[in-house]
Design a protein around this motif. Structure first.
Motif, mmCIF file in Angstrom:
data_model
loop_
_atom_site.group_PDB
_atom_site.id
_atom_site.type_symbol
_atom_site.label_atom_id
_atom_site.label_comp_id
_atom_site.label_asym_id
_atom_site.label_seq_id
_atom_site.Cartn_x
_atom_site.Cartn_y
_atom_site.Cartn_z
ATOM 1 N N PHE A 604 0.821 -1.210 0.000
ATOM 2 C CA PHE A 604 0.000 0.000 0.000
ATOM 3 C C PHE A 604 0.864 1.274 0.000
ATOM 4 O O PHE A 604 0.596 2.239 -0.713
ATOM 5 N N CYS A 605 1.945 1.270 0.777
ATOM 6 C CA CYS A 605 2.810 2.460 0.871
ATOM 7 C C CYS A 605 3.629 2.671 -0.386
ATOM 8 O O CYS A 605 4.053 3.802 -0.672
ATOM 9 N N ARG A 606 3.902 1.623 -1.127
ATOM 10 C CA ARG A 606 4.633 1.792 -2.388
ATOM 11 C C ARG A 606 3.895 2.710 -3.361
ATOM 12 O O ARG A 606 4.511 3.357 -4.203
ATOM 13 N N LYS A 607 2.579 2.737 -3.242
ATOM 14 C CA LYS A 607 1.781 3.575 -4.127
ATOM 15 C C LYS A 607 1.369 4.881 -3.463
ATOM 16 O O LYS A 607 1.308 5.930 -4.117
ATOM 17 N N LEU A 608 1.089 4.825 -2.164
ATOM 18 C CA LEU A 608 0.606 6.014 -1.482
ATOM 19 C C LEU A 608 1.669 7.106 -1.393
ATOM 20 O O LEU A 608 1.413 8.266 -1.727
ATOM 21 N N PHE A 609 2.864 6.778 -0.970
ATOM 22 C CA PHE A 609 3.902 7.787 -0.742
ATOM 23 C C PHE A 609 4.313 8.494 -2.035
ATOM 24 O O PHE A 609 4.338 9.742 -2.076
ATOM 25 N N PRO A 610 4.683 7.831 -3.109
ATOM 26 C CA PRO A 610 5.099 8.555 -4.321
ATOM 27 C C PRO A 610 3.985 9.416 -4.920
ATOM 28 O O PRO A 610 4.231 10.536 -5.357
ATOM 29 N N ILE A 611 2.743 8.867 -4.939
ATOM 30 C CA ILE A 611 1.652 9.629 -5.559
ATOM 31 C C ILE A 611 1.324 10.886 -4.752
ATOM 32 O O ILE A 611 1.176 11.986 -5.301
ATOM 33 N N SER A 612 1.228 10.740 -3.445
ATOM 34 C CA SER A 612 0.905 11.906 -2.613
ATOM 35 C C SER A 612 2.034 12.933 -2.638
ATOM 36 O O SER A 612 1.784 14.143 -2.652
ATOM 37 N N PHE A 613 3.268 12.473 -2.684
ATOM 38 C CA PHE A 613 4.401 13.405 -2.730
ATOM 39 C C PHE A 613 4.416 14.179 -4.051
ATOM 40 O O PHE A 613 4.714 15.381 -4.084
ATOM 41 N N THR A 614 4.076 13.519 -5.127
ATOM 42 C CA THR A 614 4.018 14.199 -6.425
ATOM 43 C C THR A 614 2.910 15.248 -6.440
ATOM 44 O O THR A 614 3.104 16.376 -6.924
ATOM 45 N N LEU A 615 1.738 14.895 -5.938
ATOM 46 C CA LEU A 615 0.642 15.855 -5.903
ATOM 47 C C LEU A 615 0.969 17.057 -5.007
ATOM 48 O O LEU A 615 0.650 18.206 -5.344
ATOM 49 N N LEU A 616 1.617 16.804 -3.898
ATOM 50 C CA LEU A 616 1.979 17.890 -2.993
ATOM 51 C C LEU A 616 2.968 18.847 -3.647
ATOM 52 O O LEU A 616 2.846 20.071 -3.523
ATOM 53 N N ASN A 617 3.933 18.322 -4.378
ATOM 54 C CA ASN A 617 4.897 19.186 -5.068
ATOM 55 C C ASN A 617 4.237 19.974 -6.195
ATOM 56 O O ASN A 617 4.593 21.132 -6.449
ATOM 57 N N PHE A 618 3.284 19.379 -6.852
ATOM 58 C CA PHE A 618 2.579 20.084 -7.918
ATOM 59 C C PHE A 618 1.833 21.303 -7.363
ATOM 60 O O PHE A 618 1.903 22.415 -7.917
ATOM 61 N N VAL A 619 1.131 21.093 -6.249
ATOM 62 C CA VAL A 619 0.420 22.210 -5.623
ATOM 63 C C VAL A 619 1.399 23.262 -5.121
ATOM 64 O O VAL A 619 1.168 24.473 -5.269
ATOM 65 N N TYR A 620 2.502 22.835 -4.554
ATOM 66 C CA TYR A 620 3.504 23.770 -4.011
ATOM 67 C C TYR A 620 4.064 24.673 -5.107
ATOM 68 O O TYR A 620 4.102 25.904 -4.965
ATOM 69 N N TRP A 621 4.499 24.101 -6.206
ATOM 70 C CA TRP A 621 5.124 24.901 -7.266
ATOM 71 C C TRP A 621 4.103 25.768 -7.985
ATOM 72 O O TRP A 621 4.418 26.894 -8.395
#
Length: 630
Positions: A604-621
């Motif tokens: 479950f974490c193999r998918k949750l961590f990368p996807i959420s981190f990518t979305l968070l960086n998209f919103v940040y930038w």
């Protein structure tokens, strides 16, 4: 020299040139010819009978010699109606000039002679063929004409001669400053001062001190009627008077200063860089080359996509608006920049100049403000902070793909990533001022630290789930790997042995559509096992004594040992009573993580961590780049 005396014939010859007799010592009338009057003046001392021959010779010689020659020999000036040669006196006489002490000291007898205007007034007059120079000396006409041409600032065609104007400028400045008072304001109504600014270079912007350092050319232009020299001789050949920096202290100045500067100084390379010029109409133009350190307003909320505003304020320090009124240059562009201003970490976007007034206890002052807007270039921070931080976070995600039993490797990977990220953030904070609000890069670093920390927490949760499964299956030691399949999936009742093989089990919440969709992928990849169930006791005498298929060391012969009917009946009754007293427990709904194993959490974490981190960086930038463009 003339020792002979005159006779009566000589007197008759002299009298026929004059309408009436001339008494001793009298000057001839103006009606007689001027050369005869001079001759008579020379002959008057000879009337006593001396020099008859000499007198006649002089009369004949004068008649044959040109008049001009006689005038030149005897120093007769044709331009003067009154002669200064008196007989016997020796005063004003050419031959007796040496006896006239006042003229002997003043006149050069070769080019001038002494002229007596009265008993006390004697002057030196130039002889014929000579002219008087400005310095009072007599010079031959041809030489004087060349000398005048060499001193003139204009040529024969009326044009100005190069190099001659400087001498005239020195003379004009000297005469102009004789009656000039530098302590008085040039006008009673006050002076209007135009300010012009030329930005040469911005050398640095310091975040720690919130300041900028730049080189500027700062000009002040005003009109001073006391310095008007249009009426002076030679002014039409001078476009302006360019003066040295030493002349600044000799003029009235509006005293315009940089009122908000932290430090400023005039360049000296090698002399002070001050330009001073005075136009013929009295306009004064003064320029300084100054290095100034100005304050900057910095807001690190969006750092490193922030913007900075640096302002410089000009103000007359000594005079309020009643004496000095400041204006940005009213003709042309008051502010100019040489080239482009691009610093290693900042880029100037635009500038604004404005005028305002400020109230002091002593009155109202004019202020001229220039604001420079800079935007930070965050390419350095992407290469030195963001990319290394991304690498550290992704390294912590690698632990999700490692074996659950490789605890040392997974712990080392997470902790080392966390320590490296902390060190990286401390290097950034060291170069920034200690502000009390949250910066843009702080949010990014906090999010990255949170993801690395959660990866370490996930490792602890995996260990807890594995321990729970082991406890639920009755395995005392996790090291008994070889005995786990046998004890988990083989059980026997007496001599009959029942062997249970691996099989897939659906989720207990298979009736729920949401749970079914959630567990559909997990069921395909995971394998669930059934824990061993206890078999009935071999004897009813001790119903609590349950056998787990050889766990107590029973052999087949022991389980098949015959027993007496009475004993078997008693044990059966006891087991029935206890069975009646037992009540079946209600089925418990398993919790969410009771259905998960450590492997499931890793998947479950193999998918949750990368996807959420990518979305968070998209919103940040997206947010901070849009904020920096405002």
């Amino acid at each position: 020299m003339f020792a002979a005396t005159s006779t009566d014939d000589d007197d008759d010859n002299c009298r026929r040139w004059m309408p009436k007799p001339i008494a001793r010592g009298k000057i001839p009338t103006p009606n007689a010819p001027r050369h005869l009057r001079a001759l008579l003046q020379l002959m008057l001392p000879l009337r006593d009978g001396h020099g008859v021959v000499v007198g006649r010779f002089l009369i004949i010689w004068l008649c044959l010699t040109p008049f001009a020659t006689a005038w030149g020999i005897f120093g007769i000036d044709s331009d003067h109606q009154q002669l200064s040669l008196t007989p016997g006196s020796g005063e004003g006489s050419v031959f007796g000039a040496g006896n006239n002490k006042p003229c002997a000291d003043k006149c050069d007898l070769r080019s001038s002679y002494c002229k007596r205007w009265s008993a006390t007034n004697h002057t030196c007059e130039c002889r014929v063929g000579f002219t008087r120079m400005p310095d009072g000396k007599c010079m031959i006409l041809s030489l004087a004409r060349n000398h005048n041409n060499s001193d003139s600032i204009k040529d024969e065609n009326g044009g100005c001669v190069l190099g001659k104007a400087d001498k005239a400028a020195t003379r004009i400045l000297t005469e102009m400053l004789k009656n000039y008072d530098r302590n008085l304001v040039p006008s009673i109504q006050g002076v209007d001062v135009d300010v012009e600014l030329l930005i040469q270079k911005v050398s640095e912007i310091n975040e720690l001190y919130s300041s900028s350092k730049m080189d500027i050319l700062f000009s002040q232009i005003w009109h001073d009627p006391g310095l008007n020299f249009t009426a002076e001789e030679g002014a039409n050949c001078l476009t302006n008077l360019s003066l040295s920096f030493r002349m600044v202290d000799s003029l009235w100045l509006p005293n315009v200063c940089l009122v908000n500067s932290k430090a400023s100084s005039v360049h000296s390379s090698p002399t002070p860089n001050i330009f001073l010029a005075i136009l013929p109409n009295g306009t004064v133009w003064m320029n300084y080359r100054v290095v100034v350190e100005s304050p900057c307003h910095m807001d690190f909320t969006t750092f490193p996509m922030d913007r900075i505003v640096c302002s410089t304020i000009f103000e007359s320090y000594s005079f309020n608006v009643g004496k000095v009124r400041l204006h940005w240059k009213r003709h042309g562009d008051p502010v100019a920049i040489i080239g482009e201003i691009n610093l290693p970490d900042f880029r100037m976007t635009h500038y604004v100049h404005e005028k305002a007034t400020f109230e002091y206890p002593a009155g109202t002052w004019d202020q001229l403000n220039i604001k420079l807007y800079f935007r930070r270039s965050y390419g350095f921070y992407i290469l030195q902070i963001y990319l290394p931080t991304y690498c550290m976070v992704l390294m912590s995600f690698i632990s999700f793909w490692l074996d659950r039993k490789s605890l040392p490797a997974r712990v080392t990977l997470g902790v080392s990533s966390l320590m490296a990220l902390t060190l990286q953030y401390s290097n950034v904070a060291r170069s920034l001022p200690k502000v009390s609000y949250v910066k843009g890069i702080d949010l990014f670093m906090f999010a990255c630290v949170g993801y690395i920390f959660m990866s370490i927490v996930e490792l602890a949760m995996v260990g807890a789930l594995e321990k729970q499964i082991i406890r639920r299956c009755g395995i005392d030691s996790p090291n008994e790997d070889d005995a786990f399949p046998k004890r988990s999936f083989q059980r026997s009742f007496g001599d009959n042995k029942t062997i249970h093989r691996f099989r897939r089990m659906e989720s207990p919440a298979s009736g729920n559509s949401w749970a079914k969709s959630m567990w559909s992928k997990v069921v395909e990849d995971a394998t669930f096992v059934e824990c061993p169930q206890p078999r009935p006791p071999a004897s009813n005498a001790d119903p609590e004594a349950e056998d787990f298929g050889g766990d107590r060391g029973l052999s087949p012969t022991d389980s098949a040992e015959p027993s007496s009917p009475t004993k078997r009946k008693g044990k059966a009754l006891t087991w029935v009573k206890k069975s009646v007293r037992r009540r079946p427990k209600p089925p418990q709904v398993p919790k969410l993580f009771d259905m998960w194993s450590g492997e499931d959490l890793d998947l479950f974490c193999r998918k949750l961590f990368p996807i959420s981190f990518t979305l968070l960086n998209f919103v940040y930038w997206m947010y901070y780049t849009a904020k920096s463009q405002e």
